[in-house]
Design an enzyme around this catalytic site. Structure first.
Site, mmCIF file in Angstrom:
data_model
loop_
_atom_site.group_PDB
_atom_site.id
_atom_site.type_symbol
_atom_site.label_atom_id
_atom_site.label_comp_id
_atom_site.label_asym_id
_atom_site.label_seq_id
_atom_site.Cartn_x
_atom_site.Cartn_y
_atom_site.Cartn_z
ATOM 1 N N GLU A 278 0.859 -1.204 0.000
ATOM 2 C CA GLU A 278 0.000 0.000 0.000
ATOM 3 C C GLU A 278 0.880 1.234 0.000
ATOM 4 O OE1 GLU A 278 -1.955 -0.418 3.780
ATOM 5 O OE2 GLU A 278 -3.087 -2.192 3.188
ATOM 6 N N ARG A 281 3.439 7.686 -0.466
ATOM 7 C CA ARG A 281 4.492 8.688 -0.650
ATOM 8 C C ARG A 281 5.517 8.295 -1.723
ATOM 9 N NH1 ARG A 281 5.999 11.906 3.849
ATOM 10 N NH2 ARG A 281 5.176 10.181 5.083
ATOM 11 N N CYS A 347 -2.238 33.730 9.555
ATOM 12 C CA CYS A 347 -1.981 34.401 10.829
ATOM 13 C C CYS A 347 -1.627 33.421 11.944
ATOM 14 C CB CYS A 347 -3.194 35.230 11.209
ATOM 15 S SG CYS A 347 -3.606 36.392 9.916
ATOM 16 N N TYR A 375 0.844 14.067 0.409
ATOM 17 C CA TYR A 375 0.379 14.713 1.641
ATOM 18 C C TYR A 375 0.529 16.233 1.577
ATOM 19 C CZ TYR A 375 0.731 9.845 3.007
ATOM 20 O OH TYR A 375 0.612 8.490 3.032
HETATM 21 N N1 LLP Z 1 -1.386 2.069 4.475
HETATM 22 C C1 LLP Z 1 -1.867 2.571 5.627
HETATM 23 C C2 LLP Z 1 -2.745 1.740 6.460
HETATM 24 C C3 LLP Z 1 -1.511 3.867 6.024
HETATM 25 O O1 LLP Z 1 -1.986 4.345 7.174
HETATM 26 C C4 LLP Z 1 -0.661 4.657 5.203
HETATM 27 C C5 LLP Z 1 -0.292 6.007 5.585
HETATM 28 C C6 LLP Z 1 -0.209 4.089 3.998
HETATM 29 C C7 LLP Z 1 -0.578 2.796 3.671
HETATM 30 C C8 LLP Z 1 0.683 4.836 3.054
HETATM 31 O O2 LLP Z 1 1.899 5.159 3.626
HETATM 32 P P1 LLP Z 1 3.076 5.773 2.740
HETATM 33 O O3 LLP Z 1 3.500 4.749 1.737
HETATM 34 O O4 LLP Z 1 2.562 6.998 2.070
HETATM 35 O O5 LLP Z 1 4.128 6.086 3.716
HETATM 36 N N2 LLP Z 1 0.711 12.875 6.488
HETATM 37 C C9 LLP Z 1 1.960 12.228 6.818
HETATM 38 C C10 LLP Z 1 1.949 10.761 6.448
HETATM 39 C C11 LLP Z 1 0.811 9.999 7.082
HETATM 40 C C12 LLP Z 1 0.761 8.554 6.656
HETATM 41 C C13 LLP Z 1 -0.484 7.916 7.103
HETATM 42 N N3 LLP Z 1 -0.662 6.556 6.677
HETATM 43 C C14 LLP Z 1 3.084 12.990 6.146
HETATM 44 O O6 LLP Z 1 2.819 13.995 5.494
HETATM 45 O O7 LLP Z 1 4.241 12.633 6.290
#
Ligand code: LLP
Length: 420
Positions: A278, A281, A347, A375
């Site tokens: 999954e 990023r 602000c 994100y």
């Molecule tokens: N699967 C699940 C169950 C997740 O909770 C997430 C991300 C992903 C997959 C994808 O993760 P990735 O491959 O994108 O790392 N807003 C934060 C990141 C929050 C991630 C939340 N869950 C940021 O800007 O760094």
């Protein structure tokens, strides 16, 4: 590092389109994405999994623009969703519910119903209560809900506490030592069909070791479950692979998958399973930037500020996680650098995009805030009644507007004046 960006005659280009031209045509702030960078990142995962029983899902929460989803759906991606809204986006973009896994710790009854009706591939379940609810709803619809349990492997992903999810103290998942019991409970429920096992240990992980540690914990469980007569058909390792924002050196996408598959191939039980991921990023993060214009330069005492037209409502990561995003001028000047805090018009003192950045800039210059494809827009808000940015996908020499800048009237269109 970011190969879809290059300077031509002193101006930064995204693929074959000048960012200056994008700013003139679509205004600022604007998110700019590279079609080939998104497709290329996905293709690296897909090629590493070629010839195997595997499904590379894209975690929509990173960037849920319909065009991004459609591009990945056409490339063969599955999708990881966390809400009915994300499900509808997948369907609206032409994606297939049969390739969707539904994650999240708080799925509502309405969301579960919608996902069952659409026929999602699997629910990644995080508690007994959720299993019970799922079974009740599925039974009432005359169906069985395919599930995997999200197990918390209790490994440290070594990342920011807000985006680390695999530790015992996190709200996510089912404790490793309770998992077998919960599987037994699931097996006894009439509306549940056990399909797999799942974990997700965190985000922006820059080493392979935590993924392998989590895999090891799941492999133990898979053996125990087999001995208890519970058979699985897939293993979902979640997302979390990091990208380079600054000096980080995360593993290559192919190397990461190769390491996982090598371990899986050693295990006779795991070898039989379909492997799911999954990733969010690592597919879109470095495929996007935020294009913004310098409004004012000012100094308060010794401190210098570059006030830009993008703010924390457009890109929340610096304010929320202290995150670093490189900031580069679109048309570099031949002048000495000055150190600025790059801040937005909102602000709040927390409204900063970059601190202590050495830049040679003047008012009116364009800046590109890099690595903002994941994100960024997805976490944006209308704080201070600021319309959300436009989004442009560059395809070779063509800029495609994939989201129009919001109008101010639309921001309060759902609100009502007092009745009396
Ligand atoms: N699967 C699940 C169950 C997740 O909770 C997430 C991300 C992903 C997959 C994808 O993760 P990735 O491959 O994108 O790392 N807003 C934060 C990141 C929050 C991630 C939340 N869950 C940021 O800007 O760094």
């Amino acid at each position: 590092m970011i190969d879809w960006l290059n300077y031509r005659d002193g101006t930064l280009f995204a693929e074959g389109v000048s960012l200056r031209a994008i700013a003139e045509r679509f205004g600022t702030p604007t998110y700019v994405y590279s079609r080939s960078a998104i497709a290329g990142a996905f293709a690296e995962f897909a090629s590493a999994a070629a010839g195997r029983k595997a499904l590379i899902c894209y975690a929509l929460k990173a960037n849920s623009n319909l065009a991004v989803i459609e591009l990945l759906a056409r490339a063969g991606a599955g999708f990881d969703i966390v809400s009915e809204g994300e499900l509808q986006r997948v369907l609206a973009a032409g994606g297939d519910a049969g390739r969707v896994v539904f994650s999240g710790v708080g799925k509502g009854a309405g969301e579960i119903r919608a996902a069952l009706r659409a026929g999602v591939r699997c629910f990644n379940v995080e508690s007994r209560s959720e299993l019970q609810r799922l079974s009740d709803i599925a039974s009432a619809l005359g169906r069985r809900a395919p599930i995997s349990l999200r197990v918390n492997p209790d490994v440290d992903a070594g990342t920011h506490p807000y985006i680390s999810t695999g530790l015992r103290e996190n709200k996510f998942g089912i404790a490793h030592d309770e998992a077998v019991d919960v599987y037994r409970f699931a097996a006894a429920l009439p509306g549940i069909e056990i399909a797999g096992i799942d974990c997700h240990i965190g985000s922006q992980i820059t080493e392979i070791a935590p993924f392998l540690a989590a895999l090891e914990r799941l492999l133990e469980l898979i053996r125990t479950l087999r001995d208890a007569g519970i058979r699985l058909s897939h293993l979902d390792l979640g997302g979390g692979l990091g990208i380079s924002y600054d000096a980080e050196q995360p593993p290559e996408r192919r190397a990461m998958l190769a390491a996982i598959f090598a371990r899986i191939d050693e295990d006779p039980l795991a070898r039989e399973l379909e492997i799911l991921f999954e990733f969010g990023r690592s597919i879109v993060g470095n495929a996007g930037l935020l294009l913004t214009r310098v409004e004012y330069l000012k100094h308060n005492g010794a401190k210098r500020f570059a006030i830009i037209d993008a703010a924390m409502n457009d890109l929340m990561r610096p304010a929320l996680y202290d995150a670093f995003h490189r900031i580069v001028p679109v048309t570099p000047r031949n002048a000495p650098d000055v150190v600025y805090d790059v801040v937005g018009p909102v602000c709040e003192s927390g409204d900063w995009i970059g601190r202590d950045r050495a830049l040679a800039i003047a008012e009116g210059d364009l800046l590109a805030v890099l690595s903002a494809g994941a994100y960024g827009m997805a976490m944006s808000s209308n704080y201070n009644t600021r319309p959300r940015a436009a989004e442009v996908l560059v395809d070779g020499t063509e800029p495609i507007e994939i989201r129009t800048r919001e109008t101010i009237e639309s921001l309060y269109a759902l609100e009502r004046r007092l009745p009396r």
